[in-house]
Design an enzyme around this catalytic site. Structure first.
Site, PDB file in Angstrom:
ATOM      1  N   GLU A   1      -4.114 -10.158   1.953  1.00 47.79           N
ATOM      2  CA  GLU A   1      -3.101 -10.293   2.999  1.00 47.79           C
ATOM      3  C   GLU A   1      -3.128 -11.661   3.686  1.00 47.79           C
ATOM      4  O   GLU A   1      -2.095 -12.137   4.161  1.00 47.79           O
ATOM      5  CB  GLU A   1      -3.250  -9.174   4.028  1.00 47.79           C
ATOM      6  CG  GLU A   1      -2.758  -7.821   3.535  1.00 47.79           C
ATOM      7  CD  GLU A   1      -3.812  -7.016   2.777  1.00 47.79           C
ATOM      8  OE1 GLU A   1      -4.875  -7.596   2.433  1.00 47.79           O
ATOM      9  OE2 GLU A   1      -3.594  -5.813   2.545  1.00 47.79           O
TER      10      GLU A   1
ATOM     11  N   GLU B   1       3.928   1.606   2.330  1.00 49.29           N
ATOM     12  CA  GLU B   1       5.059   0.702   2.135  1.00 49.29           C
ATOM     13  C   GLU B   1       5.955   1.121   0.969  1.00 49.29           C
ATOM     14  O   GLU B   1       7.064   0.594   0.821  1.00 49.29           O
ATOM     15  CB  GLU B   1       4.576  -0.735   1.878  1.00 49.29           C
ATOM     16  CG  GLU B   1       3.947  -1.386   3.092  1.00 49.29           C
ATOM     17  CD  GLU B   1       2.562  -0.813   3.372  1.00 49.29           C
ATOM     18  OE1 GLU B   1       2.363  -0.267   4.464  1.00 49.29           O
ATOM     19  OE2 GLU B   1       1.692  -0.900   2.493  1.00 49.29           O
TER      20      GLU B   1
ATOM     21  N   HIS C   1       0.081  -3.797   4.990  1.00 49.92           N
ATOM     22  CA  HIS C   1      -0.297  -2.400   4.838  1.00 49.92           C
ATOM     23  C   HIS C   1      -1.140  -1.934   6.022  1.00 49.92           C
ATOM     24  O   HIS C   1      -2.326  -2.256   6.113  1.00 49.92           O
ATOM     25  CB  HIS C   1      -1.073  -2.219   3.533  1.00 49.92           C
ATOM     26  CG  HIS C   1      -1.566  -0.816   3.310  1.00 49.92           C
ATOM     27  ND1 HIS C   1      -0.761   0.278   3.480  1.00 49.92           N
ATOM     28  CD2 HIS C   1      -2.776  -0.340   2.929  1.00 49.92           C
ATOM     29  CE1 HIS C   1      -1.457   1.376   3.203  1.00 49.92           C
ATOM     30  NE2 HIS C   1      -2.687   1.025   2.878  1.00 49.92           N
TER      31      HIS C   1
ATOM     32  N   GLY D   1       0.842  -1.186   0.000  1.00 52.09           N
ATOM     33  CA  GLY D   1       0.000   0.000   0.000  1.00 52.09           C
ATOM     34  C   GLY D   1       0.875   1.232   0.000  1.00 52.09           C
ATOM     35  O   GLY D   1       2.108   1.149  -0.068  1.00 52.09           O
ATOM     36  N   SER D   2       0.251   2.375   0.124  1.00 53.52           N
ATOM     37  CA  SER D   2       0.997   3.635   0.004  1.00 53.52           C
ATOM     38  C   SER D   2       2.077   3.759   1.075  1.00 53.52           C
ATOM     39  O   SER D   2       3.176   4.269   0.806  1.00 53.52           O
ATOM     40  CB  SER D   2       0.023   4.808   0.092  1.00 53.52           C
ATOM     41  OG  SER D   2      -0.750   4.730   1.295  1.00 53.52           O
TER      42      SER D   2
ATOM     43  N   HIS E   1     -11.111 -30.298  21.426  1.00 54.89           N
ATOM     44  CA  HIS E   1     -11.937 -29.501  20.518  1.00 54.89           C
ATOM     45  C   HIS E   1     -13.349 -29.329  21.054  1.00 54.89           C
ATOM     46  O   HIS E   1     -14.040 -28.380  20.695  1.00 54.89           O
ATOM     47  CB  HIS E   1     -11.980 -30.162  19.130  1.00 54.89           C
ATOM     48  CG  HIS E   1     -12.488 -29.264  18.048  1.00 54.89           C
ATOM     49  ND1 HIS E   1     -12.676 -29.672  16.754  1.00 54.89           N
ATOM     50  CD2 HIS E   1     -12.856 -27.961  18.056  1.00 54.89           C
ATOM     51  CE1 HIS E   1     -13.139 -28.677  16.026  1.00 54.89           C
ATOM     52  NE2 HIS E   1     -13.258 -27.623  16.790  1.00 54.89           N
TER      53      HIS E   1
ATOM     54  N   GLY F   1      -7.017 -24.461  13.406  1.00 57.81           N
ATOM     55  CA  GLY F   1      -8.413 -24.669  13.036  1.00 57.81           C
ATOM     56  C   GLY F   1      -8.982 -23.541  12.197  1.00 57.81           C
ATOM     57  O   GLY F   1     -10.132 -23.612  11.763  1.00 57.81           O
TER      58      GLY F   1
END
Length: 533
Positions: free
Chosen positions: A55, A36, A78, A33-34, A285, A407
């Site tokens: 992402e 970076e 970003h 993004g800007s 679980h 999971g």
């Protein structure tokens, strides 16, 4: 790259690239993004940028790559939005204990007091508690030191992701370079405690080993096999393990423990000592009741995670590098000669389906197992098919099976791409459910762009089938509708073609073997959509 100034300073950007080069982290996974963009000015020729279209895909690919290469992967996200999109797979990397150095772009320091557009408020807090360390350095000059510290933390067992938030105007600031250092990554066990573990194993009448993902992560496959053979102890796989840590065709292999307290106790009846190695004791679980072990059974544990040791409900826990701890046990252990326990019977082969019959998952996986190479790598995210996979798609060798320990869906497809990047020349098979695939379907584009020889097998049952299994546990009546679980009208062949990948559709039994053979022999990525019952 520019050279240092007369006073020895370099830009933060140059200092960070120098560190990454020294750490062997010249692959950058990102979706820029800007904030970076300043990082990538004068991008070094010996680095490569791996683009993910979302992402969660970026972090999933980096996770698979880090596990395959045994080194931390470098991830660039970003600001708050990018970290937010990635959080599902950051959580999975945390549970997988995968070392990731994640940087997140931040708006320029001068406008942070004004809550700028795309600014990340309290950036270090956003990914917690699912990173080992998170920081936004107080000064631009401190960014390289923060990156170095992040790497050492990520690589120290129990490994995991870390995050450094970096304002966009930091990259051009002058600072002193930071040298990479040698930092110990392994702990050796307390000798007195380890001697007690050895004595418990030696004195056992019928010991059981419960192996977890940390065995394979720490390269301790051969050592755990050697110790199990010395004791003639049956070897179970810990519940929900994300790696294979024992050959599933070995005479001592006893199968998989379910993530349910009462059923674990049932499976371990007859063993007077249980050795949990590289595994929690135990991962559950669903809610359970009663004891964690059969009456009179002693638990001993070897783990590289102090938190795992602290939460064990009983027994003696030793914190150590798994491989070093096993090597020490091999020098200490001198058990009496024991009779080899009965070998676990393999499930019978599944008969070919009748003409017109929907393809059984067991038959599909049996056919895949017949065709694949023994050392091919399976990356799995098909939750409803995993119990069937345990019976009909056995894993035989170290570092040839990966799944998520969390999971959380959306890991398997990008992780298959990352593993294929990290293991060039190996055949990687992504075994993915149709519901799981849609969490990170953009990973197909990355695989196609890099022309990776990965075979993606989609088990298409047109629903979130695992939820139908759990519905019975939570009191649903037989046949009662579970809302929001049907997945009609998904066309994975079309989705593959739209992202530059060849796709094959299998609806009848006679189509399966030719389609799988093509995918396994291809030098480019191929997706096989299989309609299953």
């Amino acid at each position: 790259m520019k050279t240092a100034t007369a006073n020895g300073t370099v830009s933060v950007r140059e200092a960070v690239f120098g560190l990454l080069r020294a750490f062997g982290m010249t692959t950058v996974f990102g979706n820029p993004g800007s904030t970076e963009l300043p990082l990538f000015m004068d991008f070094p020729d010996d680095f490569r940028y791996v683009l993910g279209l979302q992402e969660c895909v970026v972090v999933g690919m980096a996770d698979g790559y880090a596990q395959a290469t045994h080194n931390a992967a470098f991830v660039n996200l970003h600001s708050a939005a990018g970290v937010g999109h990635a959080m599902g797979n950051i959580f999975t990397a945390h549970r997988n204990q995968t070392p990731l150095v994640i940087t997140a772009g931040q708006q320029a320091r001068s406008i942070l007091p004004f809550e700028p557009f795309l600014g990340s408020t309290q950036a270090p807090e956003l990914p917690r508690p699912y990173v080992k360390w998170s920081v936004e350095p107080a000064r631009a000059e401190d960014v390289p030191l923060a990156i170095a510290r992040a790497y050492y933390i990520a690589m120290t067992p129990p490994r995991g992701p870390v995050l450094v938030s970096i304002p966009s105007d930091d990259w051009g600031v002058q600072t002193l370079p930071v040298d990479a250092r040698e930092v110990s990554r392994h702990l050796r066990a307390d000798p007195d405690l380890l001697a007690r573990v050895a004595a418990a194993l030696d004195g056992a009448r019928a010991p059981a080993f419960v192996v977890g993902a940390a065995v394979d992560r720490d390269g301790a496959w051969n050592e755990v096999v050697q110790l199990a053979e010395r004791h003639n102890g049956r070897v179970y796989v810990a519940p929900m393990s994300g790696r294979c840590s024992f050959p599933e065709d070995h005479p001592l292999w006893a199968g998989f423990l379910p993530p349910m307290r009462e059923r674990i106790v049932e499976r371990l009846v007859g063993h007077d000592v249980v050795f949990a190695v590289g595994a929690p004791a135990f991962t559950y679980h669903v809610e359970g009741h009663g004891p964690h072990l059969p009456e009179g059974t002693q638990l001993v544990q070897l783990t590289d995670d102090p938190q795992v040791a602290a939460r064990a409900p009983t027994g003696t826990s030793v914190v150590s590098s798994i491989r070093l701890g096993l090597l020490d046990l091999l020098t200490l252990s001198a058990p009496p000669r024991r009779v080899m326990p009965p070998r676990r019977a393999r499930p019978p082969r599944v008969a070919d389906p009748a003409p017109g019959e929907r393809l059984p998952v067991a038959w599909v996986l049996q056919t895949l197992n017949d065709l694949r190479a023994r050392d091919s790598i399976v990356v799995e995210e098909a939750p409803s098919a995993r119990p069937v996979m345990h019976d009909h798609l056995p894993i035989f060798e170290s570092q040839t099976f990966y799944t998520m320990c969390s999971g959380g869906l959306g890991y398997g497809l990008p992780a298959a791409v990352g593993v294929a990047m990290g293991r060039p020349g190996a055949k990687v098979i992504g075994l993915i459910g149709d519901g799981s695939a849609m969490y990170a379907i953009q990973a197909l584009w990355s695989a196609a762009q890099m022309a990776l020889p990965v075979a993606i097998v989609i088990l298409k049952n047109r629903r979130y089938a695992a939820l139908h299994e759990f519905a019975r546990i939570f009191g649903y009546r037989p046949g009662e509708q579970v809302p929001g679980t049907e997945l009609p009208d998904l066309d994975f062949v079309a989705l593959a073609a739209a992202q530059g990948m060849r796709g094959l559709r299998v609806e009848r039994a006679e189509q399966l073997r030719p389609a799988l053979s093509q995918a396994l022999q291809a030098t480019r990525p191929v997706l096989v959509e299989v309609e299953v019952a």
